[in-house]
Design a protein around this motif. Structure first.
Motif, PDB file in Angstrom:
ATOM      1  N   ALA A 176       0.826  -1.196   0.000  1.00 57.07           N
ATOM      2  CA  ALA A 176       0.000   0.000   0.000  1.00 57.07           C
ATOM      3  C   ALA A 176       0.860   1.245   0.000  1.00 57.07           C
ATOM      4  O   ALA A 176       0.536   2.255  -0.661  1.00 57.07           O
ATOM      5  CB  ALA A 176      -0.931  -0.015   1.210  1.00 57.07           C
ATOM      6  N   HIS A 177       1.972   1.242   0.727  1.00 58.27           N
ATOM      7  CA  HIS A 177       2.870   2.401   0.748  1.00 58.27           C
ATOM      8  C   HIS A 177       3.468   2.637  -0.628  1.00 58.27           C
ATOM      9  O   HIS A 177       3.648   3.798  -1.060  1.00 58.27           O
ATOM     10  CB  HIS A 177       3.987   2.192   1.777  1.00 58.27           C
TER      11      HIS A 177
ATOM     12  N   GLU B 204      -1.373   8.854   0.794  1.00 56.33           N
ATOM     13  CA  GLU B 204      -0.757   8.347   2.022  1.00 56.33           C
ATOM     14  C   GLU B 204      -1.555   7.146   2.514  1.00 56.33           C
ATOM     15  O   GLU B 204      -2.765   7.041   2.258  1.00 56.33           O
ATOM     16  CB  GLU B 204      -0.741   9.431   3.103  1.00 56.33           C
ATOM     17  N   VAL B 205      -0.855   6.232   3.210  1.00 59.84           N
ATOM     18  CA  VAL B 205      -1.546   5.102   3.842  1.00 59.84           C
ATOM     19  C   VAL B 205      -2.143   5.608   5.148  1.00 59.84           C
ATOM     20  O   VAL B 205      -1.420   5.939   6.085  1.00 59.84           O
ATOM     21  CB  VAL B 205      -0.601   3.913   4.084  1.00 59.84           C
TER      22      VAL B 205
ATOM     23  N   SER C 136      -4.235  12.148   6.791  1.00 62.22           N
ATOM     24  CA  SER C 136      -3.294  12.532   5.734  1.00 62.22           C
ATOM     25  C   SER C 136      -2.794  13.946   6.021  1.00 62.22           C
ATOM     26  O   SER C 136      -3.269  14.629   6.938  1.00 62.22           O
ATOM     27  CB  SER C 136      -3.978  12.496   4.360  1.00 62.22           C
TER      28      SER C 136
ATOM     29  N   ALA D 190       0.768   4.262  -2.696  1.00 60.88           N
ATOM     30  CA  ALA D 190       0.551   5.626  -2.209  1.00 60.88           C
ATOM     31  C   ALA D 190       1.647   6.550  -2.689  1.00 60.88           C
ATOM     32  O   ALA D 190       1.388   7.680  -3.137  1.00 60.88           O
ATOM     33  CB  ALA D 190       0.475   5.623  -0.684  1.00 60.88           C
TER      34      ALA D 190
ATOM     35  N   LEU E  81      -6.066   4.044   1.662  1.00 57.28           N
ATOM     36  CA  LEU E  81      -5.298   5.198   1.195  1.00 57.28           C
ATOM     37  C   LEU E  81      -6.128   6.448   1.370  1.00 57.28           C
ATOM     38  O   LEU E  81      -7.356   6.430   1.271  1.00 57.28           O
ATOM     39  CB  LEU E  81      -4.932   5.016  -0.277  1.00 57.28           C
TER      40      LEU E  81
END
Length: 966
Positions: A666-667, A676-677, A720, A670, A688
């Motif tokens: 996921a990072h 951003e996660v 975020s 992102a 996200l």
């Protein structure tokens, strides 16, 4: 001022003819037959072995014998097999019937612990002592307590932790009546609030019966005919009976069924009669007069007497004269006293006879019926002359001026001791007490808990309950099962709206089959319930109709929800969301989620379910802090109001996207898409957060990769960098927040670790909206060190799957605003050892469930097997195995030599008395251990050192012991 009356609330019974309950006794009385008969073959064989050869009759005696007299659920009472084998069967059966009587009374047995409960027993059979201490009989550490008459009462007190008077009375056949007399006295004077009165009789020692035959008082043909011209003796009978008594002022008509009131009692002795065992009418009459005075009644107000009525010519005639002097000489000429006896039907239970008569009378008063006297055909002429009659069929209870007359119970001991008890009919229950309320109860399913100490006992109990349920009000039955029973290790629960489905689910449980309404069965693995965590969902659990049904169904929830609304409304300065209103906008959704979660928390707390730890997912942390006690209701509302107000300003700035990726993947996505996660929900799911353009790029990229993703509705780009401009204002709004130490562990999803309650300041909440939600880390921290059950709190479940993915095997319940789902969550908690402290709806009328089924193992009925002699040479492993077996058999403790060899006896749960028994068995097992003493094992202190000692003794000649003796 009249003495307070005492209510008879419960009965427990073991009588011949397989009579094991009040219903069984009532059925036997209705049938009008006799339950006595020839002694069964196996019992007769043992009796004959006890008799002198010249005294063995050609045919078995006719007696009343209790089925499986020695069978006993020793494990339920934490009694070892060896001790159970040495116990008087009267002790064994009284423990079981007392427990059943307490259940029948609608009283939770564990509630009787303490100094306000007294135990009073009456018994005259010392048969076990005659066997245990016969010449040439090997004794044991349990022989004295197993045969002691005092211990009849003391074992009951010990098991219940009852700390009031604990007494056994022996006045022969009036013994249990004497016990009842003193119990009434202690209840009236306030010495105790609850009295358990029990009587027992066993016929183990055959020479005693032979002696009574020689005395000529036993019916040679086994037929007892009370008050009959053909009367020629009585039939001895076994029996154990217990009743539970309370002052009427302590009786709740919504909970307790009252069989009868005990109004008075009297005792007397015949003094110096022509013979020790000869009855004397004037002194019997004196006991009657004392009881009438005590009850503040006249003889004319008594219409029925359950007589001693043994069926002996001299006894019945003298008792008739005593009844004349006590009653009919003082009654109008046109009145008729009904005189009955149950000894023809049940046999003469001797020490228990008075209490058997009390139970027979109580059932008659309860049913407004007089029971027939069996085998009465030719009345004694004196009866009719003195205004008395023996009913031979069921008759209506006699009345005077529209009121039911009282009843009397007589009992006489063959040494001259007399007892008489006066009983009255209780007032009928009021309409309010007998009619269950409806309304909201129709909207909420009942939760019927059921438990037992073993799995077989659970299934057998379920079968009993299934047969009992038809025609009952299910919520009232559920209340009785929750409030008035102890809750044991093996558990199940039924959640349903109707009695028929509940009965079907219990029937399935009884035969080990699943059912959609059945939760469990389950056996918690530990001695104590596992840790319980409340897990609060964040954004996304809301729905249009949330809380509407539950608020209508459950008053506690409706009240808690209104308190939360008022607290939040005071913080935002306007009315806030209420169930049924539209969920318009992010701020309203956040408000509604918090209100629902706080209300569910308070509802569970009202039912006695409270967390030991809490986890909150994003906005769920605000309610979690309240549940943990770090924030009070107003402070939690303040945080929610400020947090939701500021975050709502980001409504157009972006959103969130759920993706089926673990955190590292996921990072990467992102980083590639400018996002951003924000959340790691599980090892397979992340969220996200960011601007709309980035979310669109990420969705397109993941679609190409065939990776599942889904936009989250009604959200802002939480957690975020877009929220950073809001942090100073939120911190300023919460500057005065004063959190306190929490009573539950708070595991922060902003940190992924536990925090102290005092750390949840305004600064924490300002940082919390920016930090990613480390839900996976929080659940891992929660479940790492011990078994932890989780309850998801929210309008509907959204986190349960993530919890299971993160911590496989974790038990998860979902406490939502759907009434049935909430009740199934409570059922799941119950079967895992978290017992609600009260039912969802209180009882509105007495209702009674069948007694807990016992689990009678063969090992509890046979004499303890002798320890086999061991070979001259044994390995250390053999000796360890022998020791572990003896410890398990004697104390019930399962010892693992690989882990427990160096633990002290006390730490293992092995008592000094256990060591005495183990010593005796070791001495019998090996000739070189013959001089082993209790002190040697105490000084050895551990399993390992005891094993070393035994190895040393086996190889040493002459043996040298640790205490220096040989």
């Amino acid at each position: 001022m009249s003495a307070p009356r005492v209510a008879l609330l419960g009965m427990g019974l073991r009588l011949p003819g397989s009579i094991t309950s009040p219903a069984d006794l009532e059925h036997a009385l209705e049938q009008g037959g006799s339950v006595v008969g020839p002694v069964p073959e196996q019992r007769w064989k043992g009796m004959c072995e006890d008799l002198h050869p010249d005294e063995v009759p050609e045919q078995p005696w006719t007696l009343g014998v209790v089925d499986d007299l020695e069978r006993f659920d020793h494990a339920f009472f934490s009694i070892s097999v060896d001790e159970a084998a040495q116990m008087d069967p009267q002790q064994k059966k009284l423990l079981e019937v007392v427990y059943e009587a307490v259940q029948d009374a609608g009283i939770c047995p564990s509630s009787l612990a303490g100094p306000r409960t007294g135990v009073y027993t009456g018994a005259a059979s010392f048969d076990r002592a005659a066997h245990a201490f016969a010449p040439g009989t090997a004794s044991s550490v349990h022989a004295a307590s197993g045969a002691s008459m005092a211990v009849l009462a003391n074992r009951i007190s010990y098991h219940l932790d009852a700390q009031g008077p604990s007494l056994n009375f022996d006045s022969a056949c009036s013994a249990s009546g004497t016990a009842l007399h003193y119990a009434l006295r202690d209840l009236r004077s306030g010495v105790v609030d609850t009295a358990i009165v029990a009587g027992a009789n066993s016929l183990e020692a055959a020479p005693i019966t032979a002696g009574f035959h020689k005395l000529g008082v036993l019916a040679p043909d086994g037929v007892c005919a009370p008050f009959d011209t053909d009367a020629h003796g009585y039939v001895r009978s076994e029996g154990m009976v217990a009743v539970v008594l309370r002052r009427t002022e302590n009786v709740d008509p919504r909970v307790h069924r009252v069989y009868a009131h005990l109004a008075g009692s009297g005792l007397s002795h015949g003094g110096r009669a022509p013979h020790l065992v000869a009855p004397r009418a004037p002194h019997q009459a004196r006991a009657i007069t004392q009881a009438l005075v005590d009850a503040q009644l006249t003889p004319a107000q008594v219409g029925v007497v359950h007589a001693h009525g043994t069926g002996t010519k001299a006894g019945d005639l003298e008792e008739t004269r005593g009844l004349t002097q006590g009653y009919t000489d003082h009654q109008p000429d046109d009145s008729c006293l009904l005189v009955s006896s149950s000894k023809a039907a049940l046999g003469h239970t001797e020490g228990a006879a008075a209490l058997v008569g009390v139970c027979v009378m109580a059932l008659g008063l309860h049913r407004h019926q007089v029971w027939p006297t069996v085998d009465h055909t030719q009345p004694l002429p004196l009866l009719g002359k003195k205004g008395m009659r023996v009913p031979t069929r069921i008759e209506p209870w006699p009345h005077m001026d529209g009121q039911p007359l009282a009843g009397g119970v007589s009992a006489f001991g063959f040494g001259g001791s007399n007892a008489h008890i006066i009983m009255t009919c209780p007032p009928p229950p009021s309409d309010d007490a007998s009619r269950p309320t409806q309304g909201a109860r129709r909207l909420l399913p009942a939760l019927l808990p059921i438990s037992a100490h073993t799995r077989p006992a659970l299934t057998h109990t379920a079968t009993r309950w299934a047969q009992h349920l038809p025609g009952q009000d299910l919520h009232t039955v559920a209340a009785a099962a929750m409030d008035r029973r102890d809750h044991h290790r093996h558990r199940a629960a039924v959640v349903t709206f109707d009695t028929a489905t509940a009965a079907q689910a219990l029937e399935h449980l009884g035969r080990g089959a699943p059912h959609e309404a059945l939760v469990g069965p389950y056996t918690p693995t530990g001695l104590a319930p596992e840790q319980l965590a409340f897990v609060y969902s964040g954004h996304g659990s809301h729905h249009e109709h949330m809380a509407v049904e539950l608020a209508a169904a459950l008053p506690e929830f409706a009240d808690a929800l209104e308190r939360a609304r008022q607290a939040l409304g005071a913080q935002v300065g306007r009315p806030v969301w209420a169930p049924g209103e539209a969920l318009d906008g992010f701020e309203t959704i956040q408000h509604a989620g918090w209100i629902v979660q706080v209300a569910l928390t308070d509802t569970l707390s009202e039912l006695g379910i409270r967390p030991t730890a809490v986890v909150g997912h994003s906005a769920g942390e605000v309610a979690a802090a309240y549940a943990a006690g770090a924030l009070d209701l107003e402070q939690s509302a303040h945080v929610m109001a400020a947090r939701s107000r500021h975050l709502a300003t980001l409504g157009e700035a972006g959103g969130m996207l759920a993706v089926a990726l673990e955190a590292e993947q996921a990072h990467t996505v992102a980083s590639d898409t400018g996002l951003e996660v924000a959340v790691t929900n599980s090892p397979q799911l992340s969220v996200l957060s960011g601007a709309h353009a980035g979310l669109e790029r990420a969705a397109a990229h993941l679609a190409q990769q065939q990776v599942w993703c889904s936009p989250i509705a009604d959200v802002i780009p939480a957690h975020s960098s877009l929220v950073e401009p809001l942090q100073p204002a939120l911190r300023a709004d919460l500057v005065g927040l004063d959190p306190r130490p929490a009573h539950a562990l708070f595991i922060s999803t902003a940190c992924g670790a536990p925090l102290q309650g005092q750390e949840l300041t305004g600064t924490y909440w300002a940082e919390q909206i920016r930090r990613p939600v480390r839900f996976t880390d929080a659940i891992t921290a929660l479940t790492r060190d011990q078994a932890t059950g989780c309850v998801e709190i929210g309008a509907r479940p959204v986190l349960s799957g993530h919890i299971s993915d993160t911590a496989p095997g974790t038990a998860v319940a979902t406490a939502t605003t759907d009434p049935e789902t909430l009740m199934r969550a409570l059922a799941g908690l119950y079967v895992h050892g978290h017992t609600p402290t009260r039912p969802t709806f209180p009882a509105t009328a007495p209702t009674f469930l069948p007694a807990l089924a016992w689990d009678h193992h063969p090992s509890s009925v046979a004499p303890a097997a002798a320890v086999p002699a061991v070979p001259e040479q044994m390995t250390t492993q053999h000796i360890l195995a022998l020791l572990c077996g003896l410890i398990a058999r004697t104390s019930g403790v399962q010892v693992d030599p690989s882990h427990d060899a160096t633990a002290a006896w006390g730490a293992l749960g092995v008592t000094s008395l256990d060591l005495v028994a183990i010593t005796g068995q070791l001495r019998a097992a090996h000739r070189r251990w013959a001089h082993l003493t209790h002190s040697d094992l105490i000084q050895a202190r551990t399993l390992a050192r005891t094993c070393d000692l035994l190895v040393h003794l086996e190889t040493t000649a002459p043996p040298t012991l640790m205490n220096g003796k040989s």
